[in-house]
Design a protein around this motif. Structure first.
Motif: not given
Lengths: 322, 220
Positions: A192, A268, A282, A291, B38, B40-41, B43, B114-115, B117, B168-173, B175
């Motif tokens: 990853v 980054y 983004r 949190i 989290n 809110v995340e 949900i 602007k974004r 995604y 488009w919203l995921v950081k690196a993974d 899959l």
């Protein structure tokens, strides 16, 4: 009134750890919820501030020196801080690190120091810790994903540790490496990120007294999922700069590689100072969700540490060097 | 009871309840303080994922399923799944608008513009609105079957938009979003005319052959 400040007797001396770890069930089951609420309102030992919280198998520290750098904001719940983690070495979901790191063995542990310094070598963790007095510092932590926590770290100033290796005049930067061992860190079986995870600081940033090497949090040793046994904490930068489970420290003349910068340089930067005026490409960085809260709050320049660290960057265009 | 009646009178009401489960689970977790650090995340992610899952199930899987099983009455479930997908998309959007932005329209519009995604996700959501609004029998009659069908082709775009929004919203993974993209592509292949599809399917050839064989049998 007889009730005074609760700090004189360590809670760990009164309650054995199993009972303590089951305190929520205990409170609930015995119908003492009201007592618990009353106690936490009054600031008695139920409240997080005066408890040491340890993950299973982790040692609670005896008395810790307090720090002037600490914020008095409300601490993030221990369970939240230890179950909602970005530590891709143990998986990419927030819940993965806690689930997949319980068997991770952190002792013995050693750190290799190399590069532009007079005292390179491989040091055991005990060697590194010996000369330092551990203190508790309550810092804000701002993740690049726009959430934040308030965490009581246990450790000491990074600069004090680095000085002992006697960096030479060529040491313009210092670079950190996380352990790379896919057998012990199962998340590394998938590419990853480019393993090992690497981070770096400019030497003056590293020597700033706020920058910290942490070995614990919430009065006890670091849980594995939070970067045991040794991690960096740089509170004015986004969380990913605070590299976990460090096995190598390297003094360099050139700006070192940092992993997320390598993944996506446009998103980054090397510096990655918390900065509400520079958006991630983004998403917005103007606000953050603390949190424990439902609604977002304003993000502060340098995560609220501008008074201490802004001078490190005087004359720099922080939109360019984000 | 005929097969059609069984699907309308038994399967459909059961499915109606089943599709409420994701929401019921969120509510239950909310009350038992099990939404994680989290909430809110959690949900946002769960409602978004269910909108996408149902959208893919609806737009793309029902027709191939009808072909493969030769149970054409399955189509009777499609509109309900579609409305559910819109329902979860609405919850997803409302969570974002209320809990992320406290209904600050300027901030929401800024995000949409602007974004990328958000642009893609929001567009997909907007396109779902006319589809949900015309999902009653009355509206089908008023529009006429042909025009209604043409309008509802928008659902392919919604599905693609949803997948891209996730990607488009995921950081690196990537899959998980790539899995959804793969499902989308595989199911879209069923939309191609049979002879075109044969060329594309590759590893799916036997699957495709089987379905076209079934089709031929049906036609004859």
């Amino acid at each position: 009134m007889l009730i005074k400040k609760p700090a004189d007797i360590k809670p760990s001396e009164i309650t054995d750890q199993n009972t303590y770890l089951n305190r929520r069930a205990f409170i609930r089951d015995s119908g003492l919820l009201g007592v618990g609420i009353a106690a936490s309102v009054m600031g008695l030992p139920w409240s997080k501030q005066s408890w040491a919280e340890a993950a299973p198998g982790k040692r609670v520290y005896p008395a810790l020196a307090k720090s002037n750098f600490s914020t008095d904001e409300k601490l993030t719940d221990f369970d939240d801080a230890t179950s909602y983690c970005n530590f891709y070495e143990f998986g990419t979901r927030k819940s993965d690190p806690k689930e997949n790191s319980q068997a991770f063995v952190t002792s013995p542990w050693s750190v290799t120091v190399d590069g532009a310094c007079e005292k390179p070598g491989t040091y055991t963790l005990e060697d590194i810790l010996k000369p330092h007095t551990l203190e508790e510092r309550i810092y804000r932590l701002r993740c690049v994903e726009a959430w934040s926590m308030v965490i009581p770290w246990v450790g000491f100033s990074l600069g004090d540790a680095l000085k002992r290796f006697q960096p030479t005049s060529k040491a313009k930067y210092v670079s950190f490496y996380t352990l790379h061992d896919a057998e012990r860190m199962p998340g590394q079986k998938r590419r990853v990120l480019e393993w090992p995870y690497r981070e770096g600081l400019r030497i003056d940033e590293a020597m700033h007294p706020l920058a910290m090497l942490a070995v614990g949090m919430y009065g006890a040793e670091l849980p594995n999922q939070n970067g045991a046994p040794l991690r960096l904490v740089v509170p004015w930068k986004y969380g990913f700069k605070s590299i976990k489970s460090i096995v190598r420290i390297s003094f360099t003349e050139e700006e070192p590689v940092s992993t997320w910068n390598q993944v996506q340089p446009s998103e980054y930067g090397f510096y990655s100072n918390v900065n509400p005026t520079v958006d991630h490409s983004r998403w917005s960085q103007k606000k953050e969700r603390r949190i424990g809260n439902w609604l977002k709050q304003e993000t502060l320049m340098f995560n609220g540490y501008a008074d201490q660290v802004a001078s490190l960057y005087s004359g720099m265009d922080l939109k360019k060097f984000f | 009871m005929t097969r059609g009646q069984f699907i309308s009178r038994v399967i459909k009401p059961v499915l109606f309840l089943v599709l409420l489960l994701p929401l019921a689970l969120l509510v239950e977790q909310g009350f038992s303080d099990n939404l994680g650090a989290n909430p809110v995340e959690t949900i946002t992610h769960q409602t978004g994922l269910w909108a996408l899952r149902l959208l893919l199930l609806l737009t793309l899987a029902i027709t191939p399923l009808c072909k493969l099983t030769r149970i054409s009455e399955l189509v009777r479930l499609r509109r309900m799944i579609g409305v559910y997908s819109f329902f979860y998309a609405l919850l997803h959007f409302m969570t974002y608008a209320v809990l992320d932005h406290s209904f600050d329209m300027t901030a929401i519009l800024e995000d949409v513009v602007k974004r990328p995604y958000v642009t893609v996700g929001f567009s997909a959501f907007l396109m779902l609105i006319p589809l949900a609004a015309t999902s009653t029998n009355g509206m089908i009659k008023r529009l006429g079957g042909k025009r209604w069908k043409r309008l509802h082709k928008l659902v392919y775009l919604c599905g693609l938009g949803g997948v891209i929004h996730y990607l488009w919203l995921v950081k690196a993974d990537v899959l998980s979003p790539l899995n959804y993209l793969a499902i989308f592509i595989v199911l879209m292949l069923f939309r191609l005319p049979d002879h075109v599809r044969e060329k594309f399917t590759g590893p799916l050839r036997s699957f495709g052959q089987r379905s076209s064989q079934l089709l031929k049998e049906e036609k004859s």
